[in-house]
Design a protein around this motif. Structure first.
Motif, PDB file in Angstrom:
ATOM      1  N   GLU A  80      -1.382  -3.767  10.090  1.00 41.72           N
ATOM      2  CA  GLU A  80      -2.031  -4.369  11.252  1.00 41.72           C
ATOM      3  C   GLU A  80      -2.727  -5.665  10.865  1.00 41.72           C
ATOM      4  N   VAL A  81      -2.344  -6.763  11.554  1.00 37.63           N
ATOM      5  CA  VAL A  81      -2.961  -8.065  11.332  1.00 37.63           C
ATOM      6  C   VAL A  81      -3.392  -8.625  12.685  1.00 37.63           C
ATOM      7  N   ASP A  82      -4.678  -8.959  12.824  1.00 38.40           N
ATOM      8  CA  ASP A  82      -5.179  -9.581  14.052  1.00 38.40           C
ATOM      9  C   ASP A  82      -4.939 -11.084  13.966  1.00 38.40           C
ATOM     10  N   THR A  83      -3.922 -11.562  14.689  1.00 38.58           N
ATOM     11  CA  THR A  83      -3.602 -12.990  14.662  1.00 38.58           C
ATOM     12  C   THR A  83      -4.793 -13.817  15.145  1.00 38.58           C
ATOM     13  N   LEU A  84      -5.025 -14.929  14.451  1.00 38.75           N
ATOM     14  CA  LEU A  84      -6.174 -15.778  14.763  1.00 38.75           C
ATOM     15  C   LEU A  84      -5.759 -17.235  14.666  1.00 38.75           C
ATOM     16  N   ASP A  85      -6.186 -18.056  15.633  1.00 39.47           N
ATOM     17  CA  ASP A  85      -5.923 -19.489  15.607  1.00 39.47           C
ATOM     18  C   ASP A  85      -7.240 -20.239  15.526  1.00 39.47           C
ATOM     19  N   SER A  86      -7.380 -21.088  14.516  1.00 39.29           N
ATOM     20  CA  SER A  86      -8.588 -21.883  14.370  1.00 39.29           C
ATOM     21  C   SER A  86      -8.559 -23.065  15.330  1.00 39.29           C
ATOM     22  N   ALA A  87      -9.749 -23.495  15.781  1.00 40.34           N
ATOM     23  CA  ALA A  87      -9.852 -24.679  16.627  1.00 40.34           C
ATOM     24  C   ALA A  87      -9.741 -25.962  15.806  1.00 40.34           C
ATOM     25  N   ASP A  88      -9.792 -25.852  14.481  1.00 40.51           N
ATOM     26  CA  ASP A  88      -9.728 -27.016  13.588  1.00 40.51           C
ATOM     27  C   ASP A  88      -8.303 -27.184  13.089  1.00 40.51           C
ATOM     28  N   GLN A  89      -7.718 -28.355  13.349  1.00 42.29           N
ATOM     29  CA  GLN A  89      -6.329 -28.580  12.950  1.00 42.29           C
ATOM     30  C   GLN A  89      -6.145 -28.590  11.438  1.00 42.29           C
ATOM     31  N   ASP A  90      -7.229 -28.825  10.682  1.00 42.04           N
ATOM     32  CA  ASP A  90      -7.136 -28.856   9.222  1.00 42.04           C
ATOM     33  C   ASP A  90      -7.535 -27.537   8.568  1.00 42.04           C
TER      34      ASP A  90
ATOM     35  N   SER B 229       0.838  -1.190   0.000  1.00 45.81           N
ATOM     36  CA  SER B 229       0.000   0.000   0.000  1.00 45.81           C
ATOM     37  C   SER B 229       0.876   1.245   0.000  1.00 45.81           C
ATOM     38  N   ILE B 230       0.704   2.098  -1.004  1.00 50.85           N
ATOM     39  CA  ILE B 230       1.433   3.367  -1.095  1.00 50.85           C
ATOM     40  C   ILE B 230       0.393   4.472  -1.254  1.00 50.85           C
ATOM     41  N   PHE B 231       0.213   5.259  -0.212  1.00 53.13           N
ATOM     42  CA  PHE B 231      -0.837   6.281  -0.204  1.00 53.13           C
ATOM     43  C   PHE B 231      -2.203   5.649  -0.504  1.00 53.13           C
ATOM     44  N   GLY B 232      -2.363   4.427  -0.066  1.00 52.97           N
ATOM     45  CA  GLY B 232      -3.630   3.736  -0.312  1.00 52.97           C
ATOM     46  C   GLY B 232      -3.972   2.809   0.841  1.00 52.97           C
ATOM     47  N   SER B 233      -4.870   1.855   0.592  1.00 53.30           N
ATOM     48  CA  SER B 233      -5.269   0.916   1.646  1.00 53.30           C
ATOM     49  C   SER B 233      -5.550  -0.458   1.065  1.00 53.30           C
ATOM     50  N   VAL B 234      -5.137  -1.473   1.819  1.00 51.83           N
ATOM     51  CA  VAL B 234      -5.466  -2.863   1.499  1.00 51.83           C
ATOM     52  C   VAL B 234      -6.174  -3.436   2.723  1.00 51.83           C
ATOM     53  N   GLU B 235      -7.345  -3.973   2.507  1.00 45.24           N
ATOM     54  CA  GLU B 235      -8.143  -4.518   3.602  1.00 45.24           C
ATOM     55  C   GLU B 235      -8.443  -5.983   3.312  1.00 45.24           C
ATOM     56  N   VAL B 236      -8.122  -6.861   4.282  1.00 40.44           N
ATOM     57  CA  VAL B 236      -8.348  -8.302   4.125  1.00 40.44           C
ATOM     58  C   VAL B 236      -9.278  -8.757   5.244  1.00 40.44           C
ATOM     59  N   ARG B 237     -10.315  -9.501   4.882  1.00 40.71           N
ATOM     60  CA  ARG B 237     -11.228 -10.083   5.863  1.00 40.71           C
ATOM     61  C   ARG B 237     -11.265 -11.595   5.666  1.00 40.71           C
ATOM     62  N   VAL B 238     -11.190 -12.329   6.777  1.00 45.23           N
ATOM     63  CA  VAL B 238     -11.199 -13.793   6.708  1.00 45.23           C
ATOM     64  C   VAL B 238     -12.322 -14.338   7.587  1.00 45.23           C
ATOM     65  N   PRO B 239     -12.764 -15.592   7.337  1.00 41.66           N
ATOM     66  CA  PRO B 239     -13.765 -16.214   8.216  1.00 41.66           C
ATOM     67  C   PRO B 239     -13.183 -16.428   9.615  1.00 41.66           C
ATOM     68  N   GLU B 240     -14.059 -16.623  10.591  1.00 41.10           N
ATOM     69  CA  GLU B 240     -13.606 -16.788  11.970  1.00 41.10           C
ATOM     70  C   GLU B 240     -12.953 -18.145  12.228  1.00 41.10           C
ATOM     71  N   ASN B 241     -13.214 -19.151  11.374  1.00 44.64           N
ATOM     72  CA  ASN B 241     -12.682 -20.479  11.663  1.00 44.64           C
ATOM     73  C   ASN B 241     -11.483 -20.857  10.792  1.00 44.64           C
ATOM     74  N   VAL B 242     -10.735 -19.856  10.314  1.00 46.98           N
ATOM     75  CA  VAL B 242      -9.423 -20.115   9.711  1.00 46.98           C
ATOM     76  C   VAL B 242      -8.375 -19.480  10.612  1.00 46.98           C
TER      77      VAL B 242
END
Length: 228
Positions: free
Chosen positions: A180-190, A153-166
């Motif tokens: 900024e990345v909100d680290t997330l751990d899924s309860a599913d090992q796969d 991102s250069i003078f711009g914005s990149v926005e990523v949204r993921v499901p809650e179970n990944v």
């Protein structure tokens, strides 16, 4: 409805336990499933089933739930220890993701959006230059367990949204900008792991879960696509 007369009573030895274990919503749902199966098998009458289900959703502790299924075969099984997978890796496995992008998204003085039902590439590069890129994976189809999104991102914005179970991982930097990345751990090992890396120069890169969104039938879908 007199549950005390109808149902098996708790073992008196339970009084010697340190304290009652509180029941979770998942515990109540599991007990209700056992009762539903018992009704379908003819082990309970409709009236007995209704009485016991009412008791399930009034129960506050595990000791109150056990008598409701203690005279049923499924209620005799010892609950298995909950599986707690280790955290997802912080970097992709060697060879799992190609170094060259499968898909490029570019926004120069403009906007670029990908959302809805779409197949996530193994590697996606997103470039926002005086523009914005939005990648919404909350309803996307994952065919790989490891996915990389490189965001610049250069003078711009990149926005990523993921499901809650990944699982979500991030590695990047902001130069007079925010990464900024909100680290997330899924309860599913796969579950898939989405790695977001890159750079924000006088701009922003943001990746986080989309609350309330999950990949449905995650386990079966991955098995189908991975040939298991």
């Amino acid at each position: 409805m007199d549950l005390e007369k109808r149902l098996p009573q708790p073992d008196p030895a339970a009084a010697d336990e340190p304290g009652p274990l509180r029941a979770s919503d998942a515990d109540r749902d599991r007990t209700a499933d056992i009762l539903r199966d018992a009704l379908a098998e003819g082990r309970l009458t409709a009236e007995e089933h209704a009485d016991r289900v009412e008791g399930v959703y009034r129960a506050k502790t595990m000791a109150e739930l056990r008598p409701l299924v203690s005279d049923l075969p499924a209620g005799q099984e010892q609950p298995r220890a909950e599986f707690r997978p280790g955290p997802a890796p912080f970097r992709p496995s060697p060879g799992a993701v190609p170094p060259v992008a499968d898909e490029n998204m570019v926004a120069v003085f403009s906007g670029c959006v990908r959302k809805g039902r779409w197949r996530v590439a193994r590697r996606t590069h997103a470039y926002a230059i005086f523009g914005s890129v939005e990648l919404d994976l909350s309803e996307a189809i994952f065919e790989q367990r490891q996915v990389v999104i490189k965001a610049i991102s250069i003078f711009g914005s990149v926005e990523v949204r993921v499901p809650e179970n990944v699982s979500l991982r991030g590695s990047g930097a902001g130069v007079l900008g925010t990464f900024e990345v909100d680290t997330l751990d899924s309860a599913d090992q796969d579950a898939p792991v989405v790695f977001v890396d890159g750079l924000a120069v006088l701009g922003s890169v943001e990746a986080r879960p989309q609350r309330g969104k999950i990949v449905r039938d995650l386990h079966q879908r991955l098995r189908k696509h991975l040939g298991h």
